[in-house]
Design a protein around this motif. Structure first.
Motif, PDB file in Angstrom:
ATOM      1  N   ARG A 200     -14.283 -18.002  47.621  1.00  0.00           N
ATOM      2  CA  ARG A 200     -16.222 -17.697  45.965  1.00  0.00           C
ATOM      3  C   ARG A 200     -15.440 -19.424  45.154  1.00  0.00           C
ATOM      4  O   ARG A 200     -16.306 -19.682  44.323  1.00  0.00           O
TER       5      ARG A 200
ATOM      6  N   THR B 128      -5.819  -8.119  35.871  1.00  0.00           N
ATOM      7  CA  THR B 128      -7.022  -6.689  35.835  1.00  0.00           C
ATOM      8  C   THR B 128      -5.570  -5.674  34.369  1.00  0.00           C
ATOM      9  O   THR B 128      -5.016  -5.566  34.275  1.00  0.00           O
TER      10      THR B 128
ATOM     11  N   SER C  82     -11.045 -14.641  50.789  1.00  0.00           N
ATOM     12  CA  SER C  82     -12.829 -14.271  50.370  1.00  0.00           C
ATOM     13  C   SER C  82     -12.698 -15.031  48.842  1.00  0.00           C
ATOM     14  O   SER C  82     -13.305 -15.743  47.803  1.00  0.00           O
TER      15      SER C  82
ATOM     16  N   SER D 131      -6.177  -8.793  55.384  1.00  0.00           N
ATOM     17  CA  SER D 131      -6.894  -8.498  54.569  1.00  0.00           C
ATOM     18  C   SER D 131      -6.600  -8.500  53.636  1.00  0.00           C
ATOM     19  O   SER D 131      -5.244  -7.866  53.290  1.00  0.00           O
TER      20      SER D 131
ATOM     21  N   ARG E 234      -2.425  -5.524  35.247  1.00  0.00           N
ATOM     22  CA  ARG E 234      -2.121  -5.938  37.414  1.00  0.00           C
ATOM     23  C   ARG E 234      -2.391  -7.735  37.232  1.00  0.00           C
ATOM     24  O   ARG E 234      -3.052  -8.347  36.676  1.00  0.00           O
TER      25      ARG E 234
HETATM   26  P1  ADP Z   1     -13.034  -8.871  50.914  1.00  0.00           P
HETATM   27  O1  ADP Z   1     -11.940  -8.392  51.451  1.00  0.00           O
HETATM   28  O2  ADP Z   1     -13.501  -8.803  51.920  1.00  0.00           O
HETATM   29  O3  ADP Z   1     -12.759  -9.830  49.653  1.00  0.00           O
HETATM   30  P2  ADP Z   1     -12.393  -5.910  49.432  1.00  0.00           P
HETATM   31  O4  ADP Z   1     -12.460  -4.741  50.010  1.00  0.00           O
HETATM   32  O5  ADP Z   1     -10.892  -6.959  49.374  1.00  0.00           O
HETATM   33  O6  ADP Z   1     -12.968  -6.979  50.023  1.00  0.00           O
HETATM   34  O7  ADP Z   1     -13.747  -6.355  48.072  1.00  0.00           O
HETATM   35  C1  ADP Z   1     -15.106  -6.038  47.957  1.00  0.00           C
HETATM   36  C2  ADP Z   1     -14.838  -6.260  46.177  1.00  0.00           C
HETATM   37  O8  ADP Z   1     -13.970  -6.598  45.675  1.00  0.00           O
HETATM   38  C3  ADP Z   1     -14.565  -7.375  45.896  1.00  0.00           C
HETATM   39  O9  ADP Z   1     -16.046  -8.154  45.027  1.00  0.00           O
HETATM   40  C4  ADP Z   1     -13.652  -8.641  45.436  1.00  0.00           C
HETATM   41  O10 ADP Z   1     -13.588  -9.286  44.216  1.00  0.00           O
HETATM   42  C5  ADP Z   1     -13.205  -7.276  44.658  1.00  0.00           C
HETATM   43  N1  ADP Z   1     -12.004  -6.547  44.310  1.00  0.00           N
HETATM   44  C6  ADP Z   1     -11.366  -6.297  46.055  1.00  0.00           C
HETATM   45  N2  ADP Z   1      -9.810  -6.161  45.469  1.00  0.00           N
HETATM   46  C7  ADP Z   1     -10.094  -5.649  44.145  1.00  0.00           C
HETATM   47  C8  ADP Z   1      -9.289  -5.457  42.833  1.00  0.00           C
HETATM   48  N3  ADP Z   1      -7.785  -5.247  42.849  1.00  0.00           N
HETATM   49  N4  ADP Z   1      -9.498  -5.607  41.633  1.00  0.00           N
HETATM   50  C9  ADP Z   1     -10.748  -5.651  41.448  1.00  0.00           C
HETATM   51  N5  ADP Z   1     -11.168  -6.033  42.150  1.00  0.00           N
HETATM   52  C10 ADP Z   1     -11.146  -6.287  43.258  1.00  0.00           C
END
Ligand code: ADP
Ligand code: ADP
Length: 243
Positions: A57, A15, A53, A48, A24
């Motif tokens: 996916r 990202t 997840s 977490s 990153r």
């Molecule tokens: P979970 O722990 O249930 O996956 P998150 O809050 O970590 O929930 O993630 C929610 C959404 O944000 C997901 O669709 C995930 O792909 C996205 N996401 C999580 N971390 C990042 C990140 N560092 N950068 C971009 N998207 C993210």
């Protein structure tokens, strides 16, 4: 024999990186190998951010792993033709943490449950009648299919989410934090339902949870994830043996 098998699955997110800044790289899943025996319940447990997840996916083919194979009944999902892929997509269905987020508030819940089969070619009336049967199967009033999502409690909505996943008659259910949005008393009921359905329908279940107590209630196998890796796996009684 294993209905679902993961072999060396890895997924890295890249990202940022605008003009080379704030780049990153997150190695979300690292070389994960796991097997789900037919009729079994495999818990994937971890804090977490541990990669649960992302792994779910990958299994559901919502994202493509960078490396490794995911086999359904021995067939690598990545090597399938589009028509084979449609067939195997039906065989695995997902239950989400917050069914409310995935239930269109303007549609009657019976239609929401019938939607998948209708898309796959089932006549509308057949699919709607089947939705009533599915409601009974998950412990809801079959007469309630005419209602809207907001008319149900959290636990009932999760039952609707489960009915929706079952409508396509999957063999594997991937449940991503299916009870973590629910009150503790309701959690146990929904977990019991999953265990009953596994028994009655011969389902195989992957249950993703950050909560060890949830895994202990329904899983026979468990994999513990930490920073993208499986750090321990095996029969749940062995992995979480009292010290
Ligand atoms: P979970 O722990 O249930 O996956 P998150 O809050 O970590 O929930 O993630 C929610 C959404 O944000 C997901 O669709 C995930 O792909 C996205 N996401 C999580 N971390 C990042 C990140 N560092 N950068 C971009 N998207 C993210
Ligand atoms: P969990 O489900 O165990 O909370 P996730 O698979 O959501 O773990 O996240 C694993 C790691 O990958 C975390 O560091 C998270 O921030 C990152 N991540 C998740 N989704 C994305 C995404 N879409 N883009 C970038 N990073 C992500």
């Amino acid at each position: 024999e294993a209905i679902l098998k993961l072999e060396g699955v890895s997924k890295t997110y890249r990202t940022g990186g605008f003009l080379g800044r704030n780049k990153r790289v997150t190695r979300a899943v690292r070389d994960v190998s796991l097997a789900l025996p037919r009729g079994g319940t495999l818990g994937i447990v971890g804090e977490s951010g541990s990669g649960k997840s992302t792994l779910a996916r990958c299994i559901m083919r919502l994202i493509k792993p960078d490396a490794g194979a995911i086999r359904l009944d021995g067939t690598d999902l990545a090597t399938q033709s589009p028509s084979q892929h449609r067939a195997s997509a039906k065989r695995m269905q997902m239950v989400f943490q917050d069914p409310y987020a995935s239930l269109n508030p303007r549609r009657r819940v019976g239609e929401l449950v019938a939607q998948g089969p209708i898309i796959h070619g089932t006549p509308r009336n057949t699919a709607l009648a089947r939705a009533k049967e599915l409601f009974a199967l998950v412990g809801l009033d079959p007469a309630a299919t005419d209602r809207y999502p907001h008319e149900f409690s959290g636990g009932q909505r999760q039952r609707i989410g489960i009915a929706r996943a079952l409508a396509l008659e999957p063999e594997v259910l991937v449940a991503d934090e299916p009870v973590s949005a629910l009150d503790v008393s309701v959690q146990a009921q929904v977990l019991r339902l999953l265990a009953e359905l596994r028994e009655r329908l011969g389902l195989s279940i992957v249950l993703i949870t950050h909560d060890l107590r949830v895994a202990v209630q329904v899983c026979d196998l468990v994999a513990v994830m930490k920073e993208g890796e499986v750090v321990e796996s095996g029969p749940i009684g062995r992995v979480f043996e009292a010290p």
